[in-house]
Design an enzyme around this catalytic site. Structure first.
Site, PDB file in Angstrom:
ATOM      1  N   LYS A 145      12.748  -2.812 -16.924  1.00 17.64           N
ATOM      2  CA  LYS A 145      14.189  -2.736 -16.663  1.00 17.64           C
ATOM      3  C   LYS A 145      14.487  -1.728 -15.561  1.00 17.64           C
ATOM      4  O   LYS A 145      13.878  -0.654 -15.527  1.00 17.64           O
ATOM      5  CB  LYS A 145      14.912  -2.272 -17.932  1.00 17.64           C
ATOM      6  CG  LYS A 145      15.475  -3.396 -18.752  1.00 17.64           C
ATOM      7  CD  LYS A 145      16.176  -2.802 -19.939  1.00 17.64           C
ATOM      8  CE  LYS A 145      17.625  -3.222 -19.891  1.00 17.64           C
ATOM      9  NZ  LYS A 145      18.124  -3.877 -20.995  1.00 17.64           N
ATOM     10  N   ASN A 181       1.190  -3.739 -21.315  1.00 16.46           N
ATOM     11  CA  ASN A 181       2.566  -3.667 -21.798  1.00 16.46           C
ATOM     12  C   ASN A 181       2.644  -2.528 -22.806  1.00 16.46           C
ATOM     13  O   ASN A 181       1.664  -2.244 -23.503  1.00 16.46           O
ATOM     14  CB  ASN A 181       2.970  -4.992 -22.464  1.00 16.46           C
ATOM     15  CG  ASN A 181       4.461  -5.060 -22.707  1.00 16.46           C
ATOM     16  OD1 ASN A 181       5.227  -5.152 -21.761  1.00 16.46           O
ATOM     17  ND2 ASN A 181       4.861  -4.990 -23.963  1.00 16.46           N
ATOM     18  N   GLY A 231       4.409  -4.253 -17.845  1.00 16.79           N
ATOM     19  CA  GLY A 231       5.741  -4.767 -18.225  1.00 16.79           C
ATOM     20  C   GLY A 231       5.639  -6.273 -18.291  1.00 16.79           C
ATOM     21  O   GLY A 231       5.741  -6.958 -17.273  1.00 16.79           O
ATOM     22  N   LEU A 232       5.381  -6.783 -19.510  1.00 18.63           N
ATOM     23  CA  LEU A 232       5.084  -8.214 -19.630  1.00 18.63           C
ATOM     24  C   LEU A 232       6.180  -8.985 -20.360  1.00 18.63           C
ATOM     25  O   LEU A 232       5.901  -9.907 -21.119  1.00 18.63           O
ATOM     26  CB  LEU A 232       3.720  -8.403 -20.312  1.00 18.63           C
ATOM     27  CG  LEU A 232       2.534  -7.786 -19.553  1.00 18.63           C
ATOM     28  CD1 LEU A 232       1.242  -7.912 -20.360  1.00 18.63           C
ATOM     29  CD2 LEU A 232       2.352  -8.443 -18.183  1.00 18.63           C
ATOM     30  N   SER A 239      12.996 -13.212  -6.139  1.00 22.89           N
ATOM     31  CA  SER A 239      14.040 -14.135  -6.576  1.00 22.89           C
ATOM     32  C   SER A 239      13.453 -15.468  -7.005  1.00 22.89           C
ATOM     33  O   SER A 239      12.447 -15.926  -6.476  1.00 22.89           O
ATOM     34  CB  SER A 239      15.046 -14.389  -5.450  1.00 22.89           C
ATOM     35  OG  SER A 239      15.996 -15.340  -5.881  1.00 22.89           O
ATOM     36  N   GLY A 289       7.533 -10.425 -15.844  1.00 21.82           N
ATOM     37  CA  GLY A 289       6.232  -9.820 -15.597  1.00 21.82           C
ATOM     38  C   GLY A 289       5.102 -10.744 -16.019  1.00 21.82           C
ATOM     39  O   GLY A 289       4.097 -10.898 -15.324  1.00 21.82           O
ATOM     40  N   HIS A 300      21.064 -10.786  -1.054  1.00 22.81           N
ATOM     41  CA  HIS A 300      20.767 -12.150  -1.540  1.00 22.81           C
ATOM     42  C   HIS A 300      21.600 -12.436  -2.795  1.00 22.81           C
ATOM     43  O   HIS A 300      22.237 -13.479  -2.927  1.00 22.81           O
ATOM     44  CB  HIS A 300      19.268 -12.266  -1.865  1.00 22.81           C
ATOM     45  CG  HIS A 300      18.913 -13.462  -2.711  1.00 22.81           C
ATOM     46  ND1 HIS A 300      19.153 -13.502  -4.069  1.00 22.81           N
ATOM     47  CD2 HIS A 300      18.379 -14.661  -2.409  1.00 22.81           C
ATOM     48  CE1 HIS A 300      18.768 -14.671  -4.554  1.00 22.81           C
ATOM     49  NE2 HIS A 300      18.286 -15.392  -3.565  1.00 22.81           N
ATOM     50  N   ASN A 301      21.622 -11.475  -3.714  1.00 21.88           N
ATOM     51  CA  ASN A 301      22.377 -11.680  -4.952  1.00 21.88           C
ATOM     52  C   ASN A 301      23.877 -11.729  -4.680  1.00 21.88           C
ATOM     53  O   ASN A 301      24.598 -12.488  -5.332  1.00 21.88           O
ATOM     54  CB  ASN A 301      22.054 -10.587  -5.964  1.00 21.88           C
ATOM     55  CG  ASN A 301      20.731 -10.836  -6.669  1.00 21.88           C
ATOM     56  OD1 ASN A 301      19.854 -11.486  -6.122  1.00 21.88           O
ATOM     57  ND2 ASN A 301      20.580 -10.342  -7.867  1.00 21.88           N
ATOM     58  N   GLU A 316      24.521 -15.026  -3.559  1.00 21.73           N
ATOM     59  CA  GLU A 316      24.410 -15.884  -4.763  1.00 21.73           C
ATOM     60  C   GLU A 316      25.749 -15.890  -5.529  1.00 21.73           C
ATOM     61  O   GLU A 316      26.232 -16.949  -5.954  1.00 21.73           O
ATOM     62  CB  GLU A 316      23.266 -15.341  -5.622  1.00 21.73           C
ATOM     63  CG  GLU A 316      23.082 -15.971  -6.983  1.00 21.73           C
ATOM     64  CD  GLU A 316      21.962 -15.255  -7.763  1.00 21.73           C
ATOM     65  OE1 GLU A 316      20.834 -15.139  -7.237  1.00 21.73           O
ATOM     66  OE2 GLU A 316      22.220 -14.817  -8.908  1.00 21.73           O
ATOM     67  N   LYS A 352      17.310  -8.008  -1.143  1.00 22.81           N
ATOM     68  CA  LYS A 352      17.452  -8.743  -2.411  1.00 22.81           C
ATOM     69  C   LYS A 352      18.873  -8.564  -2.969  1.00 22.81           C
ATOM     70  O   LYS A 352      19.474  -9.500  -3.504  1.00 22.81           O
ATOM     71  CB  LYS A 352      16.417  -8.274  -3.448  1.00 22.81           C
ATOM     72  CG  LYS A 352      16.583  -8.904  -4.840  1.00 22.81           C
ATOM     73  CD  LYS A 352      16.412 -10.397  -4.783  1.00 22.81           C
ATOM     74  CE  LYS A 352      16.639 -11.235  -5.998  1.00 22.81           C
ATOM     75  NZ  LYS A 352      17.110 -10.803  -7.240  1.00 22.81           N
ATOM     76  N   SER A 397       4.115  -2.259 -25.668  1.00 23.66           N
ATOM     77  CA  SER A 397       3.652  -2.705 -26.986  1.00 23.66           C
ATOM     78  C   SER A 397       2.567  -3.763 -26.745  1.00 23.66           C
ATOM     79  O   SER A 397       2.820  -4.774 -26.087  1.00 23.66           O
ATOM     80  CB  SER A 397       4.800  -3.270 -27.816  1.00 23.66           C
ATOM     81  OG  SER A 397       5.443  -4.266 -27.073  1.00 23.66           O
TER      82      SER A 397
HETATM   83  C1  6PG Z   1      17.306 -14.170  -8.625  1.00 23.78           C
HETATM   84  C2  6PG Z   1      18.560 -13.754  -9.350  1.00 23.78           C
HETATM   85  C3  6PG Z   1      18.317 -12.753 -10.416  1.00 23.78           C
HETATM   86  C4  6PG Z   1      19.578 -12.249 -11.108  1.00 23.78           C
HETATM   87  C5  6PG Z   1      20.306 -13.273 -11.890  1.00 23.78           C
HETATM   88  C6  6PG Z   1      21.436 -12.740 -12.757  1.00 23.78           C
HETATM   89  O1  6PG Z   1      17.333 -14.048  -7.410  1.00 23.78           O
HETATM   90  O2  6PG Z   1      16.354 -14.627  -9.241  1.00 23.78           O
HETATM   91  O3  6PG Z   1      19.442 -13.184  -8.418  1.00 23.78           O
HETATM   92  O4  6PG Z   1      17.657 -11.670  -9.808  1.00 23.78           O
HETATM   93  O5  6PG Z   1      19.225 -11.229 -11.960  1.00 23.78           O
HETATM   94  O6  6PG Z   1      20.792 -14.248 -11.063  1.00 23.78           O
HETATM   95  O7  6PG Z   1      22.338 -11.997 -12.045  1.00 23.78           O
HETATM   96  P1  6PG Z   1      23.782 -11.635 -12.696  1.00 23.78           P
HETATM   97  O8  6PG Z   1      23.559 -11.377 -14.142  1.00 23.78           O
HETATM   98  O9  6PG Z   1      24.247 -10.419 -11.981  1.00 23.78           O
HETATM   99  O10 6PG Z   1      24.632 -12.833 -12.469  1.00 23.78           O
END
Ligand code: 6PG
Length: 480
Positions: free
Chosen positions: A79, A36, A13-14, A132, A18, A189-190, A193, A186, A38
């Site tokens: 994905k 990958n 997955g490049l 992240s 990736g 973490h988001n 964020e 993670k 493709s």
């Molecule tokens: C990270 C980010 C990342 C995330 C984007 C977009 O830690 O590098 O959290 O993983 O995908 O920040 O997130 P949203 O589209 O949900 O805002």
């Protein structure tokens, strides 16, 4: 001719993440197998960056697997959801007992738990890993949060710790815990964020409304804030974005962007999980809902027409005092968001038996990741000093920062409410703080109402046991 197994790790997955992870691995001296679906992407990676290290390119998944040293470690960087399952299904028959499949995408931790169990049944390790730092982080040093077995970390740890961001000589990578622990952390973490970004956005909005300041002037304020306690990647890039001018119109960039915030779903997952675990992550929830609300353009237009003049005129008298008030309110609200996020991680860890080290988690967020910030060191210190801390808010450093900010926090939220400037994250954080420290909460009345309409019973402050009042009868109290 049979392929030689020379690669220490592989990436399939490049797309940009990736590709950059593969380059980071190669730059750090690892021989990296690349693949990958493709093959053009594989070819272009080798053509453009082949000089950065040793890549072993394959066009079929079987050849790719054959180039890996045993136990094989395969990073899947596709994905989240169906595409990840499809690649895993294709990989499994090609692997042998003890091999390791690493999912570095933003997968839901429940999917990771399911996949881990399924692959364990085949004698394989499945390692859901939070990564992240975006594209740049993947290339130059991300924060890495691997879950999975301790055995798999014995192979992956030395590799991941080398390619991760380093802060004071410590890698921003550690084994988080079994199965879905890495993806859970993670996810939170988001969530943090989202809260961090919403709080920053509200601070900007307040400064703009209260001071009638331009985005460029506000950029200077954020730049100044980035030299103190608030120092963080997100504050730094806020100054950058606010100072940017749109080339096409000459207007401030932030004024030409449609004000509807999108999301890929990790914030929503965080809120859903917190509801299941019973953890009030109100700042993260408000931040997530604020994004959703911003997208409801029709409702916003209708309400704008109906209530155009619902706010009072706002004129800040003391510019410097107001800026300092907003800064302190931002810091206090941000501490609430982190306190809630760490409560959430602790609850997940207990629920799923992960034994996550909270201080250690703060350590690996100090560099590489999107929420990297100066005060993460303080979070680590707080949990090192008292691992069973009831809430981060009462750790000495945070108690001091929040306590010192309370008058500012109240002024800012009250002024914003009068002026009609929405501050969902600032105000819900303040409400959370006040609820936590309240002597008595009106939850007692809620219990009374539940007992009244549904005989749901209540507990008393002065006696053990549960009770019910015969509301429709003689109002006597009986054991419930
Ligand atoms: C990270 C980010 C990342 C995330 C984007 C977009 O830690 O590098 O959290 O993983 O995908 O920040 O997130 P949203 O589209 O949900 O805002």
């Amino acid at each position: 001719m049979a392929q030689q197994a020379t690669a220490q790790i592989g990436v399939t997955g490049l797309a940009v993440m990736g590709r950059n992870l593969a380059r980071n691995l190669a730059r750090n001296g690892f021989t990296v197998a690349v693949h990958n679906r493709s093959p053009e992407r594989t070819r272009s990676l080798v053509a453009e960056h082949g000089g950065e290290g040793t890549f072993v390119a394959s066009e079929s998944l079987a050849d790719f697997v054959a180039t890996l040293e045993r136990p094989r470690a395969v990073i899947v960087m596709v994905k989240a959801g169906g595409p990840t399952d499809a690649v895993i299904d294709e990989l499994v028959p090609l692997l042998e007992e003890g091999d390791i499949v690493v999912d570095c995408g933003n997968a839901h931790f429940a999917d990771t738990r399911r996949r881990e169990e399924a692959l364990r049944g085949h004698g394989l390790h499945f390692v859901g890993t939070g990564v992240s730092g975006g594209e740049e982080g993947a290339l130059r040093g991300p924060s890495i949060m691997p879950g999975g077995s301790a055995e798999s970390y014995a192979k992956l740890g030395p590799i991941f710790e080398k390619i991760a961001a380093q802060v004071d000589g410590t890698p921003c990578c550690r084994h988080i815990g079994p199965d879905g622990a890495g993806h859970f952390v993670k996810m939170v973490h988001n969530g943090i964020e989202y809260a961090d970004m919403q709080l920053i956005a509200e601070a900007y909005d307040l400064l703009r409304a209260g001071l009638s300041a331009s985005p460029a002037e506000i950029a200077d304020i954020f730049r100044e804030w980035n030299t103190g306690e608030l120092e963080s990647f997100l504050i730094e890039i806020t100054a950058d974005v606010l100072a940017h001018t749109d080339a096409a119109t000459g207007r401030a960039f932030v004024d030409v962007v449609l004000d509807q915030a999108e999301q890929k779903g990790t914030g929503r997952w965080t809120v859903q999980s917190a509801l299941d675990l019973g953890i009030p992550i109100t700042g993260i929830a408000e931040a997530t809902f604020a994004r959703v609300l911003s997208g409801h353009a029709d409702q916003r237009a209708a309400a704008r027409r109906a209530f155009a003049d619902a706010g009072e005129k706002w004129q800040v008298e003391e510019r410097e005092t107001f800026i300092e008030d907003v800064r302190r309110a931002l810091l206090a609200s941000k501490i609430v968001a982190y306190a809630q996020g760490f409560d959430h991680i602790r609850a997940g860890s207990r629920e799923y038996d992960w034994d996550i080290d909270l201080g250690g988690t703060a350590t690996i967020w100090r560099g590489g990741c999107i929420i990297r910030a100066r005060f993460l060191d303080r979070i680590r210190e707080a949990y090192d000093a008292q691992p069973d801390l009831p809430t981060l808010l009462v750790a000495p450093y945070f108690a001091e920062a929040v306590g010192a900010g309370v008058p500012s926090w109240r002024r800012v939220v009250a002024d914003a409410a009068r002026a009609g400037v929405p501050t969902p994250a600032f105000s819900s954080s303040l409400a959370y703080f006040d609820a936590l420290r309240a002597e008595r909460l009106p939850a007692a009345l809620i219990q009374g109402l539940r007992d009244n309409f549904g005989a749901h019973t209540y507990h008393r402050v002065d006696r053990d046991g549960s009770f019910h009042t015969r509301w429709a009868g003689d109002r006597s109290e009986v054991a419930g």
